[in-house]
Design a protein around this motif. Structure first.
Motif, PDB file in Angstrom:
ATOM      1  N   LEU A  54      27.267  10.284  37.728  1.00  0.00           N
ATOM      2  CA  LEU A  54      28.354  10.144  36.812  1.00  0.00           C
ATOM      3  C   LEU A  54      28.301  11.583  35.848  1.00  0.00           C
ATOM      4  CD1 LEU A  54      28.332   6.633  35.374  1.00  0.00           C
ATOM      5  CD2 LEU A  54      30.299   7.677  36.430  1.00  0.00           C
ATOM      6  N   PHE A  55      29.450  12.103  35.194  1.00  0.00           N
ATOM      7  CA  PHE A  55      28.906  13.347  34.737  1.00  0.00           C
ATOM      8  C   PHE A  55      28.775  12.955  33.020  1.00  0.00           C
ATOM      9  CE2 PHE A  55      32.805  14.100  37.554  1.00  0.00           C
ATOM     10  CZ  PHE A  55      31.966  14.352  38.518  1.00  0.00           C
ATOM     11  N   ASN A  56      27.837  13.215  32.612  1.00  0.00           N
ATOM     12  CA  ASN A  56      27.149  12.635  31.568  1.00  0.00           C
ATOM     13  C   ASN A  56      27.557  13.462  30.235  1.00  0.00           C
ATOM     14  OD1 ASN A  56      25.419  14.554  32.068  1.00  0.00           O
ATOM     15  ND2 ASN A  56      23.658  12.820  32.518  1.00  0.00           N
ATOM     16  N   ASP A  57      28.115  14.640  30.589  1.00  0.00           N
ATOM     17  CA  ASP A  57      28.729  15.337  29.359  1.00  0.00           C
ATOM     18  C   ASP A  57      30.142  14.784  28.978  1.00  0.00           C
ATOM     19  OD1 ASP A  57      29.531  16.275  31.896  1.00  0.00           O
ATOM     20  OD2 ASP A  57      29.935  18.359  31.047  1.00  0.00           O
ATOM     21  N   LEU A  58      30.702  14.013  29.975  1.00  0.00           N
ATOM     22  CA  LEU A  58      32.089  13.610  29.465  1.00  0.00           C
ATOM     23  C   LEU A  58      31.928  12.046  29.444  1.00  0.00           C
ATOM     24  CD1 LEU A  58      33.864  14.790  32.796  1.00  0.00           C
ATOM     25  CD2 LEU A  58      33.601  16.216  30.426  1.00  0.00           C
ATOM     26  N   SER A  59      33.001  11.412  28.632  1.00  0.00           N
ATOM     27  CA  SER A  59      32.888  10.230  28.020  1.00  0.00           C
ATOM     28  C   SER A  59      33.220   9.225  29.448  1.00  0.00           C
ATOM     29  CB  SER A  59      34.183   9.625  27.308  1.00  0.00           C
ATOM     30  OG  SER A  59      35.315  10.066  27.691  1.00  0.00           O
ATOM     31  N   GLN A 108      27.565   1.758  37.322  1.00  0.00           N
ATOM     32  CA  GLN A 108      27.753   1.595  38.975  1.00  0.00           C
ATOM     33  C   GLN A 108      29.291   1.181  39.087  1.00  0.00           C
ATOM     34  OE1 GLN A 108      25.016  -0.863  40.742  1.00  0.00           O
ATOM     35  NE2 GLN A 108      25.441  -0.240  42.656  1.00  0.00           N
ATOM     36  N   ARG A 109      29.852   0.301  38.045  1.00  0.00           N
ATOM     37  CA  ARG A 109      31.237   0.059  38.157  1.00  0.00           C
ATOM     38  C   ARG A 109      32.197   1.305  37.859  1.00  0.00           C
ATOM     39  NH1 ARG A 109      32.166  -3.751  34.694  1.00  0.00           N
ATOM     40  NH2 ARG A 109      29.932  -4.114  34.054  1.00  0.00           N
ATOM     41  N   LEU A 110      31.955   2.036  36.929  1.00  0.00           N
ATOM     42  CA  LEU A 110      32.232   3.357  36.582  1.00  0.00           C
ATOM     43  C   LEU A 110      32.484   4.144  37.577  1.00  0.00           C
ATOM     44  CD1 LEU A 110      31.348   4.659  33.037  1.00  0.00           C
ATOM     45  CD2 LEU A 110      33.543   4.279  33.886  1.00  0.00           C
ATOM     46  N   ALA A 111      31.351   4.376  38.515  1.00  0.00           N
ATOM     47  CA  ALA A 111      31.195   5.190  39.580  1.00  0.00           C
ATOM     48  C   ALA A 111      32.129   4.818  40.723  1.00  0.00           C
ATOM     49  CB  ALA A 111      29.657   5.234  40.103  1.00  0.00           C
ATOM     50  N   ILE A 112      32.146   3.430  41.038  1.00  0.00           N
ATOM     51  CA  ILE A 112      33.037   3.147  42.107  1.00  0.00           C
ATOM     52  C   ILE A 112      34.530   3.010  41.693  1.00  0.00           C
ATOM     53  CG2 ILE A 112      33.812   0.711  43.048  1.00  0.00           C
ATOM     54  CD1 ILE A 112      30.959  -0.321  42.864  1.00  0.00           C
ATOM     55  N   ALA A 113      34.775   2.934  40.334  1.00  0.00           N
ATOM     56  CA  ALA A 113      36.284   3.138  39.939  1.00  0.00           C
ATOM     57  C   ALA A 113      36.473   4.561  40.099  1.00  0.00           C
ATOM     58  CB  ALA A 113      36.360   2.540  38.345  1.00  0.00           C
ATOM     59  N   ARG A 114      35.684   5.447  39.580  1.00  0.00           N
ATOM     60  CA  ARG A 114      36.137   6.788  39.630  1.00  0.00           C
ATOM     61  C   ARG A 114      36.314   7.210  41.050  1.00  0.00           C
ATOM     62  NH1 ARG A 114      31.482  11.118  38.244  1.00  0.00           N
ATOM     63  NH2 ARG A 114      30.847  10.375  40.221  1.00  0.00           N
ATOM     64  N   THR A 115      35.419   6.644  42.077  1.00  0.00           N
ATOM     65  CA  THR A 115      35.677   6.911  43.569  1.00  0.00           C
ATOM     66  C   THR A 115      37.059   6.567  43.946  1.00  0.00           C
ATOM     67  OG1 THR A 115      33.331   7.328  44.115  1.00  0.00           O
ATOM     68  CG2 THR A 115      34.751   6.873  45.777  1.00  0.00           C
ATOM     69  N   LEU A 116      37.354   5.257  43.477  1.00  0.00           N
ATOM     70  CA  LEU A 116      38.397   4.798  44.017  1.00  0.00           C
ATOM     71  C   LEU A 116      39.902   5.630  43.512  1.00  0.00           C
ATOM     72  CD1 LEU A 116      38.164   0.840  43.142  1.00  0.00           C
ATOM     73  CD2 LEU A 116      37.830   1.937  45.123  1.00  0.00           C
ATOM     74  N   LEU A 147      20.366  18.265  40.147  1.00  0.00           N
ATOM     75  CA  LEU A 147      19.374  17.368  40.462  1.00  0.00           C
ATOM     76  C   LEU A 147      20.033  15.784  40.428  1.00  0.00           C
ATOM     77  CD1 LEU A 147      16.458  16.556  40.894  1.00  0.00           C
ATOM     78  CD2 LEU A 147      16.254  16.283  38.331  1.00  0.00           C
ATOM     79  N   SER A 148      20.999  15.529  39.710  1.00  0.00           N
ATOM     80  CA  SER A 148      21.874  14.264  39.516  1.00  0.00           C
ATOM     81  C   SER A 148      23.017  13.955  40.285  1.00  0.00           C
ATOM     82  CB  SER A 148      21.900  13.998  38.101  1.00  0.00           C
ATOM     83  OG  SER A 148      23.078  14.915  37.421  1.00  0.00           O
ATOM     84  N   SER A 149      22.889  15.146  41.403  1.00  0.00           N
ATOM     85  CA  SER A 149      24.150  14.996  42.437  1.00  0.00           C
ATOM     86  C   SER A 149      25.528  15.429  41.679  1.00  0.00           C
ATOM     87  CB  SER A 149      24.242  13.725  43.114  1.00  0.00           C
ATOM     88  OG  SER A 149      22.947  13.566  43.749  1.00  0.00           O
TER      89      SER A 149
END
Ligand SMILES: Nc1ncnc2c1ncn2[C@@H]1O[C@H](COP(=O)(O)OP(=O)(O)OP(=O)(O)O)[C@@H](O)[C@H]1O
Length: 511
Positions: free
Chosen positions: A97-102, A148-156, A372-374
């Protein structure tokens, strides 16, 4: 649910490592719409490489990975030897996730770069996972399961035809992993998309899988194996997998909303649409704050200039052993010289060094962490032109900030010089100081002398070169925090050295 009926067909896939060793040989498989396939194999066998290839992240070509084979997905037909795939949206193991963004911005940026605005049904599917997450929550304040759900939603929201999950259950206990499996199944079935899941611990995900493919490290081929956990484990043991037991501690929040579309869910209406210019502006503002105007930075630069103004004036008038006589005799000339050196050499140099040392550390750390955090990989996979936004915002702010803070430093150093001079010559008036101190810097009529143009050039150029060096150093391969720390130190040293060189060369050539 949105539906899409594209099967993924791979024929004759061959992958060679950059070293030339064969990783996958002549693999052919199909994943039908709404079908879930588990990809298993020993550690290091090449599972993640296949995911990266399908997500368009594998660096092929001379000196890189060698790929052969054909890919078909709907009406896309690709020769993998020469074309990048881009059909797969990847959910990364560490979420990336982009941790500088909300939390909201993480979704917005994916939706805005998907090629077309998300259809209402897709928006509803993706955001149905997020009902319990506040839209303005920061990524840092989300639980493991929420991330994890944010990452899935972002990919969707990126709306790729194929869903790829790289070890989504690593670090989860059995109950959480099963829950995640059900979530993935609901999404794939509902959206009619094929899904490929890389998994080490197959038992938890087996119930939701339709088929299992094993990457056989002896033959380097992909073979279909029965959906039987014991048989798969036995095969993996035979292949000398050495796969480790889970030691993870992450959690997935079982309270996650299911597929029901909660009418009170604020996410769909918050996503909206913004242009690329908006995102460029977003990154410009972020780096403007970080690199140019953060309060500590202003205090630090101001203190440097204050000290420089004092030191040059104080010691400038204490250089001789003849005391007050010579001091007053040479007063006017000394003041002119001090003004010249301070305004064109000393303050620009100290201001550049302070600016570059501080900002190069920030840039190398920031870029290194994104590597490092992909995060860059995730941005590439989501079609976000991350490097253009981030690198150009950094370089523009480096030049702009260096010039802005030069003006601030000159002002503060000038004021501090004037006060120091007044301490030494309390009987003189400030007009005298002004007249001599600025004699070689400001022309009659109030215009600055052409030599100030060279000053701007050396300050701007050194910031640009130092910033570029920090980007290159921070953007190199990073496998540990220690490597990021080493990159920070390297980028300070190289940045400051470049700054010294640029200032020395331009000063000698022009003054
Ligand atoms: N950038 C790279 N350059 C060269 N070789 C690499 C690179 N990345 C991975 N490899 C090698 O390619 C092989 C396949 O790696 P990959 O990450 O695909 O394995 P994997 O099956 O996903 O492993 P694991 O299950 O342990 O995550 C490994 O031997 C690895 O060392």
């Amino acid at each position: 649910m949105t539906t899409m009926n594209n099967a993924l067909e791979i024929a004759g896939l061959g992958i060679r490592r950059p070293t030339g060793a064969v990783l996958v040989r002549d693999a052919t498989f199909t994943i039908k719409p709404a079908e879930i396939v588990l990809l298993v194999g020993p550690s290091g066998s090449g599972k993640s490489t296949i995911v990266k290839l399908l997500g368009g992240l594998l660096e092929t070509g001379p000196g890189g990975w060698g790929v052969t084979g054909r890919l078909t997905c709907g009406d896309r037909k690709l020769d993998l030897e020469s074309e990048r795939s881009h059909v797969g949206g990847i959910v990364f193991q560490d979420h990336a996730l982009f941790n500088d963004l909300s939390a909201l911005e993480n979704l917005r940026i994916a939706a805005d770069h998907a090629g077309r605005p998300p259809a209402p049904a897709l928006l509803a599917d993706a955001t149905a996972l997020l009902g319990d997450i506040g839209v303005h929550k920061t990524v840092a304040s989300c639980s493991g399961g929420q991330r994890q759900r944010l990452a899935i939603a972002r990919t969707l929201l990126a709306d790729r035809p194929v869903l790829l999950f790289d070890e989504p259950n690593s670090g989860l206990d059995v109950r959480m992993a099963r829950r995640l499996g059900e979530l993935i199944r609901d999404l794939c079935v509902g959206m009619g998309k094929p899904a490929l899941i890389v998994a080490h611990h197959v038992k938890d995900l087996l119930p939701v899988a339709d088929r299992v493919l094993l990457l056989d490290t002896r033959s380097r081929r992909l073979v279909e194996v029965p959906k039987d956990a014991d048989a798969i484990e036995a095969e993996l043991m035979k292949l000398d997998s050495g796969s480790a037991a889970s030691t993870g501690t992450a959690q997935i929040d079982t309270a996650a909303p299911q597929n029901g579309k909660d009418r009170r869910n604020p996410w769909p209406s918050s996503i909206g649409h913004r242009s690329r210019l908006y995102w460029f502006g977003r990154y410009m503002a972020e780096y403007f704050w970080e690199l140019c105007v953060s309060p500590l930075m202003l205090i630090y630069m101001g203190a440097g200039a204050l000290i420089m103004g004092f030191v040059s004036m104080w010691f400038g008038f204490h250089y001789n052993s003849f005391g007050g006589y010579l001091k007053s005799l040479l007063h006017d000339e000394t003041l002119v010289g001090l003004g010249l050196v301070q305004g064109t050499v000393a303050v620009p140099l100290i201001s550049s060094i302070l600016f570059v040392a501080r900002n190069n550390a920030i840039i190398a750390a920031d870029i290194g962490n994104r590597v490092l955090s992909s995060q860059f990989k995730a941005m590439d996979n989501l079609g976000i032109t991350a490097r253009t936004y981030i690198y150009s915002a950094i370089l523009i702010n480096m030049v702009m900030g260096a010039l802005m803070l030069l003006v601030l430093s000159l002002g503060v150093a000038g004021w501090s010089s004037m006060q120091t001079w007044h301490l030494q010559f309390p009987q003189q008036n400030f007009e005298l100081w002004r007249e001599h101190f600025f004699q070689k810097l400001i022309l009659e009529g109030g215009h600055v002398t052409p030599r100030m143009g060279w000053v701007l050039l050396k300050v701007g150029l050194s910031a640009l070169l130092a910033g570029a060096a920090a980007i290159v150093i921070g953007g190199g391969r990073k496998e540990s925090v220690l490597e990021i720390n080493a990159a920070i130190a390297r980028s300070i040293i190289i940045g400051v050295t470049l700054t010294l060189l640029v200032h020395a060369v331009i000063s000698v050539l022009t003054l």
